[in-house]
Design a protein around this motif. Structure first.
Motif, PDB file in Angstrom:
ATOM      1  N   VAL A 154      -7.562 -11.810  -4.879  1.00  8.47           N
ATOM      2  CA  VAL A 154      -7.344 -10.365  -4.947  1.00  8.47           C
ATOM      3  C   VAL A 154      -8.224  -9.677  -3.916  1.00  8.47           C
ATOM      4  CG1 VAL A 154      -7.629  -8.312  -6.391  1.00  8.47           C
ATOM      5  CG2 VAL A 154      -6.615 -10.376  -7.352  1.00  8.47           C
ATOM      6  N   LEU A 155      -9.476 -10.070  -3.865  1.00  8.38           N
ATOM      7  CA  LEU A 155     -10.395  -9.464  -2.905  1.00  8.38           C
ATOM      8  C   LEU A 155      -9.927  -9.729  -1.477  1.00  8.38           C
ATOM      9  CD1 LEU A 155     -12.979  -7.986  -2.199  1.00  8.38           C
ATOM     10  CD2 LEU A 155     -14.205 -10.156  -2.394  1.00  8.38           C
ATOM     11  N   ILE A 156      -9.498 -10.949  -1.199  1.00  4.77           N
ATOM     12  CA  ILE A 156      -9.046 -11.292   0.152  1.00  4.77           C
ATOM     13  C   ILE A 156      -7.845 -10.447   0.542  1.00  4.77           C
ATOM     14  CG2 ILE A 156      -7.987 -13.124   1.535  1.00  4.77           C
ATOM     15  CD1 ILE A 156      -9.767 -15.107  -0.095  1.00  4.77           C
ATOM     16  N   VAL A 157      -6.894 -10.303  -0.393  1.00  9.42           N
ATOM     17  CA  VAL A 157      -5.688  -9.524  -0.122  1.00  9.42           C
ATOM     18  C   VAL A 157      -6.038  -8.048   0.092  1.00  9.42           C
ATOM     19  CG1 VAL A 157      -3.539  -8.678  -1.157  1.00  9.42           C
ATOM     20  CG2 VAL A 157      -4.102 -11.108  -1.268  1.00  9.42           C
ATOM     21  N   VAL A 158      -6.899  -7.530  -0.771  1.00  7.64           N
ATOM     22  CA  VAL A 158      -7.284  -6.121  -0.657  1.00  7.64           C
ATOM     23  C   VAL A 158      -7.977  -5.871   0.683  1.00  7.64           C
ATOM     24  CG1 VAL A 158      -8.835  -4.353  -1.605  1.00  7.64           C
ATOM     25  CG2 VAL A 158      -7.374  -5.677  -3.124  1.00  7.64           C
ATOM     26  N   ARG A 159      -8.861  -6.771   1.062  1.00  6.07           N
ATOM     27  CA  ARG A 159      -9.558  -6.625   2.345  1.00  6.07           C
ATOM     28  C   ARG A 159      -8.576  -6.699   3.505  1.00  6.07           C
ATOM     29  NH1 ARG A 159     -15.122  -7.811   2.982  1.00  6.07           N
ATOM     30  NH2 ARG A 159     -14.605  -8.991   4.841  1.00  6.07           N
ATOM     31  N   ALA A 160      -7.597  -7.587   3.400  1.00  4.41           N
ATOM     32  CA  ALA A 160      -6.609  -7.728   4.468  1.00  4.41           C
ATOM     33  C   ALA A 160      -5.781  -6.455   4.614  1.00  4.41           C
ATOM     34  CB  ALA A 160      -5.708  -8.928   4.190  1.00  4.41           C
ATOM     35  N   ILE A 161      -5.400  -5.877   3.475  1.00  5.38           N
ATOM     36  CA  ILE A 161      -4.609  -4.646   3.524  1.00  5.38           C
ATOM     37  C   ILE A 161      -5.438  -3.513   4.106  1.00  5.38           C
ATOM     38  CG2 ILE A 161      -3.487  -2.890   2.093  1.00  5.38           C
ATOM     39  CD1 ILE A 161      -2.622  -5.215   0.223  1.00  5.38           C
ATOM     40  N   LEU A 162      -6.690  -3.411   3.691  1.00  8.31           N
ATOM     41  CA  LEU A 162      -7.561  -2.364   4.220  1.00  8.31           C
ATOM     42  C   LEU A 162      -7.781  -2.549   5.714  1.00  8.31           C
ATOM     43  CD1 LEU A 162     -10.110  -2.226   1.282  1.00  8.31           C
ATOM     44  CD2 LEU A 162      -8.603  -0.374   2.007  1.00  8.31           C
ATOM     45  N   ALA A 163      -7.890  -3.795   6.150  1.00  9.28           N
ATOM     46  CA  ALA A 163      -8.050  -4.057   7.582  1.00  9.28           C
ATOM     47  C   ALA A 163      -6.799  -3.630   8.347  1.00  9.28           C
ATOM     48  CB  ALA A 163      -8.345  -5.547   7.810  1.00  9.28           C
ATOM     49  N   GLU A 164      -5.621  -3.847   7.719  1.00 10.14           N
ATOM     50  CA  GLU A 164      -4.363  -3.382   8.312  1.00 10.14           C
ATOM     51  C   GLU A 164      -4.366  -1.867   8.473  1.00 10.14           C
ATOM     52  OE1 GLU A 164      -0.868  -4.923   8.770  1.00 10.14           O
ATOM     53  OE2 GLU A 164      -2.274  -6.475   9.390  1.00 10.14           O
ATOM     54  N   LEU A 165      -5.037  -1.195   7.559  1.00 12.58           N
ATOM     55  CA  LEU A 165      -5.120   0.261   7.590  1.00 12.58           C
ATOM     56  C   LEU A 165      -6.241   0.740   8.516  1.00 12.58           C
ATOM     57  CD1 LEU A 165      -4.728   0.877   3.757  1.00 12.58           C
ATOM     58  CD2 LEU A 165      -2.979   1.184   5.508  1.00 12.58           C
TER      59      LEU A 165
ATOM     60  N   TYR B 248       0.837  -1.192   0.000  1.00 14.84           N
ATOM     61  CA  TYR B 248       0.000   0.000   0.000  1.00 14.84           C
ATOM     62  C   TYR B 248       0.875   1.246   0.000  1.00 14.84           C
ATOM     63  CZ  TYR B 248      -3.306   3.585   1.418  1.00 14.84           C
ATOM     64  OH  TYR B 248      -4.059   4.720   1.479  1.00 14.84           O
ATOM     65  N   ASP B 249       0.606   2.129  -0.954  1.00 17.52           N
ATOM     66  CA  ASP B 249       1.328   3.388  -1.041  1.00 17.52           C
ATOM     67  C   ASP B 249       0.401   4.490  -0.531  1.00 17.52           C
ATOM     68  OD1 ASP B 249       2.516   5.764  -1.740  1.00 17.52           O
ATOM     69  OD2 ASP B 249       3.137   5.102  -3.727  1.00 17.52           O
ATOM     70  N   PRO B 250       0.651   5.008   0.672  1.00 16.73           N
ATOM     71  CA  PRO B 250      -0.279   5.989   1.249  1.00 16.73           C
ATOM     72  C   PRO B 250      -0.312   7.308   0.490  1.00 16.73           C
ATOM     73  CG  PRO B 250       1.617   5.659   2.688  1.00 16.73           C
ATOM     74  CD  PRO B 250       1.728   4.649   1.577  1.00 16.73           C
ATOM     75  N   ARG B 251       0.788   7.670  -0.170  1.00 17.25           N
ATOM     76  CA  ARG B 251       0.792   8.942  -0.902  1.00 17.25           C
ATOM     77  C   ARG B 251      -0.127   8.881  -2.116  1.00 17.25           C
ATOM     78  NH1 ARG B 251       6.473  10.467  -2.657  1.00 17.25           N
ATOM     79  NH2 ARG B 251       6.474   8.247  -3.048  1.00 17.25           N
ATOM     80  N   ARG B 252      -0.121   7.738  -2.796  1.00 19.33           N
ATOM     81  CA  ARG B 252      -0.981   7.585  -3.983  1.00 19.33           C
ATOM     82  C   ARG B 252      -2.276   6.878  -3.636  1.00 19.33           C
ATOM     83  NH1 ARG B 252       2.962   4.252  -7.324  1.00 19.33           N
ATOM     84  NH2 ARG B 252       1.522   4.400  -9.052  1.00 19.33           N
ATOM     85  N   ARG B 253      -2.388   6.423  -2.381  1.00 18.30           N
ATOM     86  CA  ARG B 253      -3.563   5.652  -1.948  1.00 18.30           C
ATOM     87  C   ARG B 253      -3.815   4.512  -2.912  1.00 18.30           C
ATOM     88  NH1 ARG B 253      -7.283  10.641   0.201  1.00 18.30           N
ATOM     89  NH2 ARG B 253      -6.018  11.045   2.024  1.00 18.30           N
ATOM     90  N   LEU B 254      -2.763   3.744  -3.097  1.00 15.64           N
ATOM     91  CA  LEU B 254      -2.795   2.704  -4.106  1.00 15.64           C
ATOM     92  C   LEU B 254      -2.383   1.371  -3.490  1.00 15.64           C
ATOM     93  CD1 LEU B 254      -3.241   2.388  -7.182  1.00 15.64           C
ATOM     94  CD2 LEU B 254      -0.786   2.748  -7.441  1.00 15.64           C
ATOM     95  N   ILE B 255      -3.260   0.400  -3.628  1.00 10.55           N
ATOM     96  CA  ILE B 255      -2.959  -0.958  -3.183  1.00 10.55           C
ATOM     97  C   ILE B 255      -2.451  -1.743  -4.383  1.00 10.55           C
ATOM     98  CG2 ILE B 255      -3.971  -3.127  -2.374  1.00 10.55           C
ATOM     99  CD1 ILE B 255      -5.917  -1.457  -0.700  1.00 10.55           C
TER     100      ILE B 255
END
Ligand code: ZN
Length: 81
Positions: free
Chosen positions: A34-45, A16-23
């Motif tokens: 992909v969905l599982i990974v994206v959800r996991a990263i968002l949960a980390e955030l 995750y790049d916080p400056r570009r808000r890009l996963i």
């Protein structure tokens, strides 16, 4: 600006790049992963996630990139259908 998701050919060094808000997600992952990974990263955030899909911190759904490689066009996988 909402959080976006991009597919990368290589294993992303920074998920995750916080400056570009890009996963960044490896393009080789199957769509359901992909969905599982994206959800996991968002949960980390510390972004609360709904029971289905992925959600931005503002409450909007996070758009997942179309996965075209080795997936036949027009085939939509739905669980429980
Ligand atoms: Zn947003």
């Amino acid at each position: 600006m909402c959080i976006r998701v991009q597919l990368t050919s290589a294993d992303p060094l920074i998920p995750y790049d916080p400056r570009r808000r890009l996963i960044s997600v490896p393009a080789l992952l199957p769509p359901e992963s992909v969905l599982i990974v994206v959800r996991a990263i968002l949960a980390e955030l510390a972004v609360p996630q709904p029971s289905a899909g992925a959600r931005c911190y503002c409450g909007e759904p996070v758009m997942l990139p179309r996965v075209s490689s080795h997936q036949s066009e027009g085939v939509v996988m739905r669980r429980g259908a």
